[in-house]
Scaffold this motif. Structure first.
Motif, short mmCIF file in Angstrom:
data_model
loop_
_atom_site.label_atom_id
_atom_site.label_comp_id
_atom_site.label_asym_id
_atom_site.label_seq_id
_atom_site.Cartn_x
_atom_site.Cartn_y
_atom_site.Cartn_z
N GLN A 217 0.81 -1.22 0.00
CA GLN A 217 0.00 0.00 0.00
C GLN A 217 0.84 1.27 0.00
O GLN A 217 0.57 2.20 -0.74
CB GLN A 217 -0.93 0.03 1.23
N SER A 218 1.86 1.33 0.82
CA SER A 218 2.65 2.56 1.01
C SER A 218 3.88 2.66 0.14
O SER A 218 4.51 3.71 0.07
CB SER A 218 3.06 2.69 2.48
N GLY A 219 4.27 1.57 -0.50
CA GLY A 219 5.46 1.58 -1.35
C GLY A 219 6.74 1.33 -0.57
O GLY A 219 6.72 0.86 0.57
N ALA A 220 7.86 1.68 -1.20
CA ALA A 220 9.18 1.47 -0.60
C ALA A 220 9.47 2.57 0.41
O ALA A 220 9.38 3.76 0.10
CB ALA A 220 10.25 1.46 -1.69
N LEU A 221 9.81 2.16 1.63
CA LEU A 221 10.01 3.09 2.75
C LEU A 221 11.36 2.86 3.40
O LEU A 221 11.89 1.75 3.41
CB LEU A 221 8.92 2.90 3.81
N ALA A 222 11.90 3.93 4.00
CA ALA A 222 13.12 3.85 4.81
C ALA A 222 12.89 4.59 6.11
O ALA A 222 12.20 5.61 6.15
CB ALA A 222 14.30 4.45 4.05
N LEU A 223 13.47 4.08 7.17
CA LEU A 223 13.34 4.63 8.51
C LEU A 223 14.71 4.59 9.18
O LEU A 223 15.38 3.56 9.13
CB LEU A 223 12.34 3.78 9.31
N THR A 224 15.14 5.70 9.77
CA THR A 224 16.42 5.74 10.47
C THR A 224 16.28 5.09 11.84
O THR A 224 15.31 5.34 12.55
CB THR A 224 16.89 7.20 10.64
N ALA A 225 17.25 4.25 12.18
CA ALA A 225 17.24 3.58 13.49
C ALA A 225 18.67 3.41 13.99
O ALA A 225 19.60 3.26 13.20
CB ALA A 225 16.56 2.22 13.38
N ASN A 226 18.82 3.43 15.30
CA ASN A 226 20.11 3.10 15.88
C ASN A 226 19.97 1.95 16.88
O ASN A 226 20.88 1.67 17.63
CB ASN A 226 20.80 4.32 16.51
N SER A 227 18.83 1.28 16.84
CA SER A 227 18.58 0.17 17.76
C SER A 227 18.99 -1.19 17.19
O SER A 227 18.72 -2.21 17.79
CB SER A 227 17.09 0.13 18.13
N PHE A 228 19.65 -1.21 16.05
CA PHE A 228 20.08 -2.46 15.41
C PHE A 228 21.10 -3.20 16.28
O PHE A 228 21.98 -2.60 16.89
CB PHE A 228 20.71 -2.12 14.05
N SER A 229 20.98 -4.53 16.29
CA SER A 229 21.94 -5.35 17.01
C SER A 229 21.97 -6.76 16.42
O SER A 229 20.97 -7.25 15.91
CB SER A 229 21.54 -5.45 18.49
N SER A 230 23.12 -7.39 16.51
CA SER A 230 23.20 -8.81 16.18
C SER A 230 22.55 -9.59 17.31
O SER A 230 22.48 -9.13 18.45
CB SER A 230 24.65 -9.23 16.00
N LEU A 231 22.05 -10.77 16.99
CA LEU A 231 21.38 -11.58 18.00
C LEU A 231 21.91 -13.01 18.04
O LEU A 231 22.17 -13.55 19.10
CB LEU A 231 19.86 -11.58 17.76
#
Length: 159
Positions: free
Chosen positions: A26-40
């Protein structure tokens, strides 16, 4: 406990900066900035990131079965700022390529991960999005860093 003071204390932890991407029907291709990324996990290969429950694009990021993570290079602060703003998540196509799952990934990034949603966990005012990495690549570039509300980069060696 003051949530502002708590947030400021958490900001003392320096992180990298990522663009999380989806391609919603519905909304198409989106990008969002995040700094909560982590390996698991290495086996299976799992990563995680967090999305605020009242995010303006919460549905898109929690419904799409695939998502991408692009770790920003030190000179990509403008991209981080662009996709950190509310209601401004549609991608600028010339900055992205699409993976085999039709998910946009930044054309140039320190590392890029194509992920299949593995698990979604409600946790306080956020949801933890766990993805199984189905493809990745990386280049030898310095990452963009974020600490105490400001951008930075790694010091370079002179010897």
């Amino acid at each position: 406990m003051s949530s502002t003071d708590f947030r400021n204390a958490l900001g003392a932890f320096t992180t990298g900066v990522c663009l999380i991407t989806v391609n919603d029907a519905q909304s198409g291709a989106l990008a969002l900035t995040a700094n909560s990324f982590s390996s698991l996990s290495l086996d299976p290969p799992l990563v995680l990131w967090n999305i605020q429950n009242d995010s303006d694009c919460f549905r898109e990021y929690t419904d799409c079965p695939y998502f991408g993570i692009s770790i920003l290079c030190a000179d990509q602060q403008a991209l981080s700022g662009r996709y950190a703003r509310k209601d401004n998540h549609s991608i600028v196509q010339e900055d992205f390529v699409f993976d085999e799952y039709n998910v946009p990934l930044l054309e140039r990034a320190v590392a890029r991960f194509s992920c299949k949603r593995f698990q979604l966990i409600e946790a306080g005012d956020h949801h933890i999005v766990i993805g199984e990495v189905v493809a990745f690549d990386a280049i030898d570039e310095a990452p963009l860093l974020f600490s105490r509300g400001s951008y930075g980069q790694l010091a370079t060696r002179t010897d």
